[in-house]
Design a protein around this motif. Sequence first.
Motif, short mmCIF file in Angstrom:
data_model
loop_
_atom_site.label_atom_id
_atom_site.label_comp_id
_atom_site.label_asym_id
_atom_site.label_seq_id
_atom_site.Cartn_x
_atom_site.Cartn_y
_atom_site.Cartn_z
N SER A 105 0.85 -1.19 0.00
CA SER A 105 0.00 0.00 0.00
C SER A 105 0.89 1.25 0.00
O SER A 105 2.05 1.22 0.42
N GLU A 106 0.34 2.32 -0.46
CA GLU A 106 1.13 3.55 -0.63
C GLU A 106 1.73 4.04 0.67
O GLU A 106 2.92 4.39 0.74
N HIS A 107 0.94 4.06 1.74
CA HIS A 107 1.45 4.65 2.98
C HIS A 107 2.52 3.76 3.63
O HIS A 107 3.46 4.26 4.24
N VAL A 108 2.40 2.43 3.48
CA VAL A 108 3.43 1.55 4.04
C VAL A 108 4.70 1.61 3.19
O VAL A 108 5.82 1.62 3.73
N LEU A 109 4.55 1.69 1.88
CA LEU A 109 5.73 1.84 1.02
C LEU A 109 6.45 3.15 1.30
O LEU A 109 7.65 3.28 1.07
N ASN A 110 5.71 4.13 1.82
CA ASN A 110 6.31 5.42 2.15
C ASN A 110 6.93 5.44 3.54
O ASN A 110 7.33 6.50 4.03
N GLY A 111 6.99 4.28 4.20
CA GLY A 111 7.71 4.18 5.46
C GLY A 111 6.87 4.18 6.71
O GLY A 111 7.41 4.19 7.82
N GLU A 112 5.54 4.15 6.57
CA GLU A 112 4.68 4.16 7.76
C GLU A 112 4.39 2.74 8.23
O GLU A 112 4.48 1.78 7.45
N ASN A 113 4.03 2.62 9.52
CA ASN A 113 3.59 1.34 10.05
C ASN A 113 2.23 0.98 9.46
O ASN A 113 1.39 1.86 9.19
#
Length: 538
Positions: free
Chosen positions: A353-361
């Motif tokens: 998912s976009e937000h996890v690929l961007n480094g978020e949990n």
Amino acid sequence: MLQKIHDKATGWFAMIILVLLAVVFAFWGIDFGFSSASYAAKVQVEGRPWWQPAEKLQIGPVRQAWQNQSTQLQQVYRGELPEDLKVQLQQRLLNDFVRNELLTQHSHDMGYRVTDEDVVRHIAQVPAFQIDGKFSKDTYLYRLKLQGISPAQFEVEQRKFMQISQLQEAVARTAFVTPAELERNWRLQNEQREASWLVLPASRFTESARPDAAAIEKHYEEFQDRYMTAETVSLRYVELTLEEVAEELELGEDDLRAYYETVRDRYLDDDGKPRPFDEVREQLAGEFRMVEAERRFGDLQERLADEAFESLNDLDAVAQSLGLEVQEVPVFRRDTGGGALGASPEVIEAAFSEHVLNGENSRPMELAPGHVVVLRVSAHRPAEPRSLAAVRESIVETLTTERSQREARELAERSVTLMNAGNEDMKRLAGEFKSDPQGPQFIGRTDEAMPIELRNALFDTPPPMDGQARYRAVIMGNGDAAVLKFSGVRVNTVEETAEARATRVTQLRERKAQAEFAAYLGQLESGAYILKNTKVFE
């Protein structure tokens, strides 16, 4: 709200959850405020007053159900679904929501009702809500919490499900089987068809089917999306398991005695009196540990969700706060997952998912009951085209297989055309092909002497007329082709026991009941007011 259910209650949990998710009873009354329309459909069963507004099916549950379904299907198709299949499945899903709403309205209007006591008994029979065969309130609440369903919501949806079941059972009771239908079914079941067949293996055409360099390069250019490296990520994650929570629990004797006082009425002797503490202590200790572990696990699960959000870019802080170990999966693929996290569609969707690929949990996800994880991506490797040299052998194999299967199919079709015209003979073809035909022999509907593809084709072919055999070309499951000759029909005269006859009557009645309910539902649909939101999946 059924307060009694939180103290005692019946059913099978897996089936109920399936009904909630697959039969699409869930999450009603949510308005997400979409600009075009906040509903998936408006539904009004025939016969209601004109001034009564149609029921709105909220858009959120439909979209969530599609998201769950499409995530699983993408794993099967290893990527995006074909557009025509996607549209077909979306419409089928929306139709399921509409039909269940129609049945809910109609069953209510017909006077079908489910009492609180009925729902209590139904829920209390769920094995997943029980400990040692008895309903446990704590287990009930814990199981629902894992599924993200409130007790009130679950009870409402089970009432709807049971109400519709009453209607379905009433329609089923009207189904009956006539003697003529029973006789016709008997003849069909025992019908045998005389057949001969010749299999034309595709492997016989391998040499002539090999592609040249130009064909290989053309295929590579046209289908380069098939020859990509897998998109992968490296994952770090923390996990919380009910089993570990249970192992770490320290339960004192005073706690166990206090628990005994709250449940002593469930441990009665033959005279209806509570059994002494010492007599039930061992059984009680196991139950108490599980109840306390589930309560503790639920609390930790909430903390995990809060910490994962508050420390959105720091998984180590989450692990430290809850005393968990950070684990790793070095290579996790978009198509097949990997490592200890497996191929869970939910985990794959979250990892890419976009937000996890961007480094978020990620949010906490349940791998299995009592097993929750939060993950974070530490590295991302997008899919890239593989070189022609690397995939040449694979392309050669693909093209050779496709071409050899096509040549076998075309030979079978040409041969059948000639045979039906009387200009070809199966024995001559077999001699030319250096293969032995099978038959002639009589084949029953379940006879494993004939491959299933040929058997299905045999019983799907109209009977021969005027003694003239019928020929068909059949494609086998492995890509081979076959020529089928259908030359006669007979009924196998065997005696049927009374028990077998009764079983057949039951099966026919059930089949007719299903057909009649489908027709009943179709009639409801034809007379109902149904307005679907064409942008529900946009």
